[in-house]
Motif scaffolding. Structure first.
Motif, PDB file in Angstrom:
ATOM      1  N   GLN A 251       0.837  -1.190   0.000  1.00 34.01           N
ATOM      2  CA  GLN A 251       0.000   0.000   0.000  1.00 34.01           C
ATOM      3  C   GLN A 251       0.880   1.252   0.000  1.00 34.01           C
ATOM      4  O   GLN A 251       1.906   1.300   0.678  1.00 34.01           O
TER       5      GLN A 251
ATOM      6  N   ASP B 197       1.133   5.227   0.955  1.00 31.79           N
ATOM      7  CA  ASP B 197       0.499   6.066   1.974  1.00 31.79           C
ATOM      8  C   ASP B 197      -0.202   7.281   1.363  1.00 31.79           C
ATOM      9  O   ASP B 197      -1.331   7.606   1.747  1.00 31.79           O
TER      10      ASP B 197
ATOM     11  N   LYS C 229      -8.461   3.079  -4.088  1.00 31.45           N
ATOM     12  CA  LYS C 229      -8.422   3.309  -2.646  1.00 31.45           C
ATOM     13  C   LYS C 229      -9.268   2.274  -1.913  1.00 31.45           C
ATOM     14  O   LYS C 229      -8.848   1.712  -0.888  1.00 31.45           O
TER      15      LYS C 229
ATOM     16  N   LYS D 215      -3.674   4.861   0.903  1.00 34.24           N
ATOM     17  CA  LYS D 215      -4.426   5.377   2.059  1.00 34.24           C
ATOM     18  C   LYS D 215      -5.096   6.719   1.776  1.00 34.24           C
ATOM     19  O   LYS D 215      -6.275   6.893   2.019  1.00 34.24           O
TER      20      LYS D 215
END
Length: 318
Positions: free
Chosen positions: A116, A118, A142, A148
Motif C-alpha cells: 500500500q 500512503d 483506494k 491510504k
C-alpha cells in the motif's frame, strides 16, 4: 526534527521530506544507485520519515531505488508516489485516463515492493481526461486498499475546488521557494481555509539556493536538464539571484549553518507549509537537510529574506 500532521489526515510527517527526482538518474546528473540508497537511509536515520517519488522519475527507476532502500524499514517511512505522468523517451506525457492510472498503480506497488502507498498524488493535471473519470478510478483503487490518502500536485485553486467537490484530498504539492512564491496569493489561503497540507518541492530551486555555485553552471550532461525546469539558472536571471544568495550566506554564517539549511528553514516556517521536500545525492546532504529543521531563523531574518526574495522575483524572466 519537527513533525506536523498532514492536512486533515492522521499522518505525522517530518518538516523536511526527501524528494527523489534525482534518483531517476536522468535529470540531475548521474547518481549511483548505491549512493542514493545510502542517502535515503541517512535521511531516515536523521528523522526524515516522508519520502516522495514518482513513476516519471527515470521511468520508474527512482521508485525501484526507494523500494530497495526501505526494505526492512517500511514501518519507519511514509511513502508518497504519483500517477498521471509517464515518460516516452525524453518526453513527459500527462495521462490521467483510468486505465493508465491503474497500470501505474500496479507498477508503482511492484517497484516500491509495498502492499500500500500512503499518499497517492495526481502528478500534473491532464486537460484531455475529465477529472471525474480519473477520480472515479482513484477511488476504486483506494477501496481496494492500494493507497491510504489521495493528494494532488501542481493544481491551482480552481482545480483544488473541483476535485474537493468529488472527494477528500489531504494535500497539495506545489513548487515553492525563495525564488518561486506565486502560490501565496490565492492557493495558500485556500489550503489554510480547507485544512489541507502542503508538501513543497523545488525548495532549493534546483540547487541554486544552496549557494554552492560561484559562477553560473553549465549543465552539459545529457542527463542533467535542471536548467530547463528551473529558470533561475538562465543567463538573463543569474545576476538577479545573487543578491538573495549573498543574504542567505550572511544569515547562514550567523547561525553556523549552510546556505541550503537557511533556505529550507525559511520554507518550513512559511504559513501553510507542512513539509519542504529536498533532494539529497549523498549521506552528508541528507543529514544536512534534516538538520535544517533543528534551528530557527529570527523574525527579522525571515522578514529580510522575504523582502529580498520579493525584489529578486520581480525582476526574474520566467
Amino acid at each position: 526534527m519537527k513533525y506536523n500532521y498532514l492536512g486533515n489526515s492522521n499522518l505525522k510527517v517530518s518538516a523536511v521530506g526527501l524528494g527523489t527526482w534525482a534518483y531517476g538518474n536522468d535529470t540531475f546528473g548521474k547518481v549511483e544507485d548505491q549512493q542514493s540508497i545510502k542517502a535515503i537511509r541517512a535521511a531516515v536515520d536523521s528523522g526524515i520519515n516522508l519520502i516522495d517519488t514518482a513513476p516519471a522519475y527515470g521511468d520508474g527507476h527512482a521508485e525501484e531505488v526507494v523500494g530497495r532502500a526501505i526494505e526492512g524499514i517500511r514501518d519507519q517511512v511514509i511513502i508518497a508516489s504519483k500517477c498521471g505522468t509517464h515518460r516516452e523517451g525524453e518526453k513527459y506525457v500527462m495521462d490521467l485516463s483510468p486505465q493508465r492510472i491503474r497500470k501505474e498503480m500496479e507498477n508503482s506497488l511492484r517497484r516500491l515492493n509495498v502492499e500500500q502507498i500512503d499518499i497517492y498524488q495526481i502528478h500534473w493535471p491532464d486537460p484531455d481526461t475529465p477529472l471525474k473519470e480519473s477520480v472515479e478510478e482513484l477511488l476504486k483503487l483506494k477501496q481496494e486498499g492500494k493507497f491510504k490518502y489521495l493528494a494532488v500536485c501542481n493544481f491551482g485553486e480552481e482545480l483544488l475546488k473541483e476535485i474537493s467537490e468529488m472527494t477528500d484530498i489531504i494535500s497539495l504539492q506545489p513548487q515553492y521557494s525563495l525564488l518561486k512564491r506565486d502560490i501565496e496569493n490565492k492557493t495558500i489561503p485556500y489550503i489554510l481555509d480547507n485544512n489541507l497540507g502542503i508538501l513543497s518541492y523545488g525548495t532549493l530551486g534546483g540547487g541554486i539556493l544552496s549557494g554552492k555555485y560561484e559562477e553560473r553552471p553549465q549543465f552539459d550532461d545529457e542527463k542533467d536538464n535542471r536548467a530547463g525546469f528551473y529558470p533561475f539558472f538562465r543567463k538573463e536571471n543569474w545576476d538577479q539571484t545573487q543578491s538573495l544568495i549573498k543574504l542567505i550566506k550572511e544569515i547562514a554564517d550567523k547561525h553556523n549553518q549552510s546556505p541550503a539549511q537557511v533556505a529550507i528553514n525559511w520554507a518550513i516556517n512559511r504559513s501553510g507549509v507542512t513539509t519542504a521536500l529536498v533532494g539529497a545525492k549523498s549521506e552528508k546532504q541528507a543529514r544536512e537537510n534534516a538538520a535544517a529543521a533543528d534551528f530557527k531563523l529570527s523574525g527579522e531574518e525571515m522578514i529580510a529574506l522575504t523582502k529580498k526574495s520579493d525584489e529578486v522575483i520581480k525582476n526574474l524572466k520566467v
